[in-house]
Design a protein around this motif. Structure first.
Motif, PDB file in Angstrom:
ATOM      1  N   ALA A 149     -64.284  44.618 -59.248  1.00  0.00           N
ATOM      2  CA  ALA A 149     -63.299  44.098 -58.295  1.00  0.00           C
ATOM      3  C   ALA A 149     -62.499  42.965 -58.919  1.00  0.00           C
ATOM      4  N   ALA A 150     -63.167  42.087 -59.679  1.00  0.00           N
ATOM      5  CA  ALA A 150     -62.468  40.992 -60.346  1.00  0.00           C
ATOM      6  C   ALA A 150     -61.485  41.508 -61.390  1.00  0.00           C
ATOM      7  N   ALA A 151     -61.815  42.651 -61.992  1.00  0.00           N
ATOM      8  CA  ALA A 151     -60.917  43.251 -62.982  1.00  0.00           C
ATOM      9  C   ALA A 151     -59.723  43.945 -62.330  1.00  0.00           C
ATOM     10  N   GLY A 152     -59.781  44.120 -61.012  1.00  0.00           N
ATOM     11  CA  GLY A 152     -58.661  44.720 -60.293  1.00  0.00           C
ATOM     12  C   GLY A 152     -58.856  46.170 -59.906  1.00  0.00           C
ATOM     13  N   LEU A 153     -60.094  46.661 -59.951  1.00  0.00           N
ATOM     14  CA  LEU A 153     -60.350  48.067 -59.640  1.00  0.00           C
ATOM     15  C   LEU A 153     -60.920  48.201 -58.237  1.00  0.00           C
ATOM     16  N   VAL A 318     -58.488  53.327 -67.003  1.00  0.00           N
ATOM     17  CA  VAL A 318     -58.544  53.554 -65.557  1.00  0.00           C
ATOM     18  C   VAL A 318     -57.677  52.541 -64.839  1.00  0.00           C
ATOM     19  N   LEU A 319     -57.743  51.284 -65.234  1.00  0.00           N
ATOM     20  CA  LEU A 319     -56.908  50.245 -64.607  1.00  0.00           C
ATOM     21  C   LEU A 319     -55.429  50.518 -64.829  1.00  0.00           C
ATOM     22  N   ALA A 320     -55.089  50.976 -66.045  1.00  0.00           N
ATOM     23  CA  ALA A 320     -53.680  51.253 -66.342  1.00  0.00           C
ATOM     24  C   ALA A 320     -53.157  52.383 -65.460  1.00  0.00           C
ATOM     25  N   ARG A 321     -53.968  53.430 -65.245  1.00  0.00           N
ATOM     26  CA  ARG A 321     -53.538  54.527 -64.391  1.00  0.00           C
ATOM     27  C   ARG A 321     -53.395  54.062 -62.938  1.00  0.00           C
ATOM     28  N   ALA A 322     -54.311  53.210 -62.507  1.00  0.00           N
ATOM     29  CA  ALA A 322     -54.276  52.733 -61.112  1.00  0.00           C
ATOM     30  C   ALA A 322     -53.053  51.863 -60.829  1.00  0.00           C
ATOM     31  N   GLN A 323     -52.529  51.218 -61.867  1.00  0.00           N
ATOM     32  CA  GLN A 323     -51.394  50.313 -61.688  1.00  0.00           C
ATOM     33  C   GLN A 323     -50.059  50.997 -61.810  1.00  0.00           C
ATOM     34  N   ARG A 324     -50.064  52.285 -62.185  1.00  0.00           N
ATOM     35  CA  ARG A 324     -48.787  53.004 -62.310  1.00  0.00           C
ATOM     36  C   ARG A 324     -48.164  53.302 -60.946  1.00  0.00           C
TER      37      ARG A 324
END
Length: 324
Positions: A149-153, A318-324
């Motif tokens: 969660a802290a990493a933004g996921l 995974v984070l990069a895909r979620a932020q697109r």
């Protein structure tokens, strides 16, 4: 140009990704530190007998081995950092009470874990030593979830299992080879094969082992069904109680939580609750963990232990895909 080619499944990390990975590594380690986990940095190589001692022996096929020209002894390039951290806890720090440690670094493996995967893997993880009770498992699972969660996921799915259930059933049924065809069939959830392999066992053990692959799903349903159909032995009751406690503490912090009593991942390594975290659109677990009591025994000090590992490049993707 051939001299500039890298070995198969080994690659450079270029500037943009390298910058993201470093920022993500720092964010995770800061999150661990704020919760009392101290950073250690084990060496890239160790004497082979140390790397493969105890629970680390499962890593033998994944470990690169070379001869140290200074001593003539075999040394290995680490394929996993957790056994090294256990050595530090048991043999180097030798602290009384609970010890919380974390780490970040590359490991090198002789074979890719899946087709197309890299053989150099960057691990970030946390380990808790010295606490045998459920509080340690709850703390580690909570730390794994809060770190992501802290990493933004967001949208996390948690799978929880316990290798002690299958171990107790195999022991009760008198199965001498716990790692034979039945083990493979249950891990693959191959119900017809399990039924065929169990047909000559006493009814109670046959029915329990045959049901094991179907004991997967929401915690309340699975645990209730398991208590109805599995033998009421102390080991099984303890395992189910542990899973119930973990589910209650974690379910409000994830989007979905499932119990899987046929999950035998890390069976040779873990001896208690195991857990994996997933997110939508990613077929592989982002992080894996579990209890592995006694790992320090070979280093002269047996210790209760539980922890988890993230795979940094996978998490970044995974984070990069979620932020697109």
């Amino acid at each position: 140009m051939r001299r500039w080619l890298l070995p198969e499944s080994i690659e450079d990390v270029l500037p943009d990704e390298a910058a993201r990975l470093e920022a993500l590594r720092r964010k995770l380690l800061d999150h661990f530190a704020a919760r009392g986990y101290r950073l250690v940095q084990p060496p890239l190589i160790e004497h082979l007998d140390s790397l493969l001692t105890g629970s680390g022996s499962d890593l033998e096929l994944q470990t690169f081995k070379v001869v140290d020209p200074l001593s003539g002894r075999l040394v290995g390039v680490r394929a996993d950092i957790t056994p090294q951290v256990a050595r530090i806890d048991a043999h180097v720090l030798n602290e009384s009470g609970v010890t919380r440690l974390c780490y970040a670094g590359s490991v090198l493996r002789t074979m890719s874990s899946t087709p197309g995967a890299q053989r150099e893997v960057f691990q970030v993880g946390a380990e808790l030593f010295g606490e045998p009770g459920i509080d340690a498992d709850r703390e580690v699972v909570a730390l794994m979830i809060s770190s992501l969660a802290a990493a933004g996921l967001a949208g996390l799915h948690l799978d929880v299992g316990h290798v002690g259930v299958y171990r107790a059933l195999a022991h009760g049924a008198g199965i001498a080879n716990e790692e034979g065809d039945l083990f493979v069939a249950i891990a693959a959830k191959d119900v017809p094969a399990v039924a065929q392999l169990c047909r000559k066992l006493p009814a109670a053990w046959r029915d329990a082992l045959t049901a094991l692959p179907s004991l997967f799903g929401p915690a309340g349903e699975v645990l209730g069904h398991a208590r109805d159909i599995l033998p009421d032995t102390p080991a099984i009751a303890n395992a189910l109680g542990t899973l119930e406690a973990l589910a209650k503490s974690a379910e409000s912090h994830v989007e979905a939580l499932h119990i899987d009593l046929a999950d035998l991942r890390g069976y040779h390594y873990h001896n208690g609750a195991i857990f994996s975290v997933f997110t939508s659109g990613e077929p592989s677990a982002i992080g894996n963990g579990g209890r592995y009591d006694g790992i320090g025994k070979s280093f002269g000090r047996s210790r209760p232990a539980t922890g988890f590992t993230f795979y940094l490049r996978q998490l970044d993707a995974v984070l990069a895909r979620a932020q697109r």
